[in-house]
Scaffold this motif. Structure first.
Motif, short mmCIF file in Angstrom:
data_model
loop_
_atom_site.label_atom_id
_atom_site.label_comp_id
_atom_site.label_asym_id
_atom_site.label_seq_id
_atom_site.Cartn_x
_atom_site.Cartn_y
_atom_site.Cartn_z
N LYS A 141 1.00 -1.44 3.09
CA LYS A 141 -0.45 -1.28 2.98
C LYS A 141 -1.00 -2.16 1.86
O LYS A 141 -1.95 -1.77 1.17
N HIS A 150 -2.86 -4.69 1.78
CA HIS A 150 -4.28 -5.02 1.89
C HIS A 150 -5.19 -3.94 1.29
O HIS A 150 -6.34 -4.20 1.00
N HIS A 151 -4.68 -2.72 1.07
CA HIS A 151 -5.48 -1.65 0.47
C HIS A 151 -5.56 -1.76 -1.06
O HIS A 151 -6.41 -1.10 -1.66
N ASN A 200 -8.90 -2.30 -2.69
CA ASN A 200 -9.78 -1.12 -2.72
C ASN A 200 -9.31 -0.10 -3.75
O ASN A 200 -10.12 0.62 -4.31
N HIS A 247 -4.52 6.83 -7.05
CA HIS A 247 -4.99 6.88 -5.67
C HIS A 247 -4.11 7.81 -4.83
O HIS A 247 -4.62 8.62 -4.05
#
Length: 146
Positions: free
Chosen positions: A27, A29-30, A33, A143
């Protein structure tokens, strides 16, 4: 020939090192964020996922400066939960002839290893960058614990 160095830092993560590894491996690409003050953008330039041979690009803010890094994934080891990222272009290569980053995870720990060769002896050790990746790791932990 420059001066070779190796820096290693481990940080305890309450969410488990395997969870942090999954973010970096599956993941990635997260991360922009999850840690927007540090990572502005991640993209896979060549390949479909973070796997051996994939080429990835990062846009990040290190020590108040916008920077870029292009890396090729040299190794992914599911047993040790490690990924080896070799820098092939970007800001780091202005100071270093070579720069490899290895992320690995074990139980409650995430470890970062930098293997590099400075262009000259007066180039500083990449301690600010080491603090940067530890900060990103803690952002990921926060997170995952939400």
């Amino acid at each position: 020939m420059g001066v070779k160095g190796k820096l290693i830092a481990s940080v305890e993560v309450k969410c488990g090192g395997h969870s942090v590894h999954d973010i970096f491996h599956k993941k990635t690409h997260h991360i922009a964020n999850i840690s927007p003050s540090k990572i502005q953008h991640f993209e896979i330039h060549e390949g479909e996922t973070v796997k051996v041979g994939s080429v990835v690009n990062w846009k990040y803010n290190d020590d108040g400066k916008d920077k870029v890094a292009k890396q090729v994934i040299e190794a992914v080891d599911p047993q040790t939960k490690s990924i080896t990222w070799k820098v092939i272009a970007g800001d780091l290569l202005e100071l270093y002839n070579s720069f490899t980053i290895i992320t690995s995870c074990d139980h409650q720990w995430t470890t970062w290893t930098f293997v590099y060769e400075k262009k000259t002896e007066d180039i500083p050790e990449p301690l600010v960058l080491l603090g940067f990746v530890l900060h990103v790791t803690k952002d990921i932990e926060g997170h995952l614990l939400k």
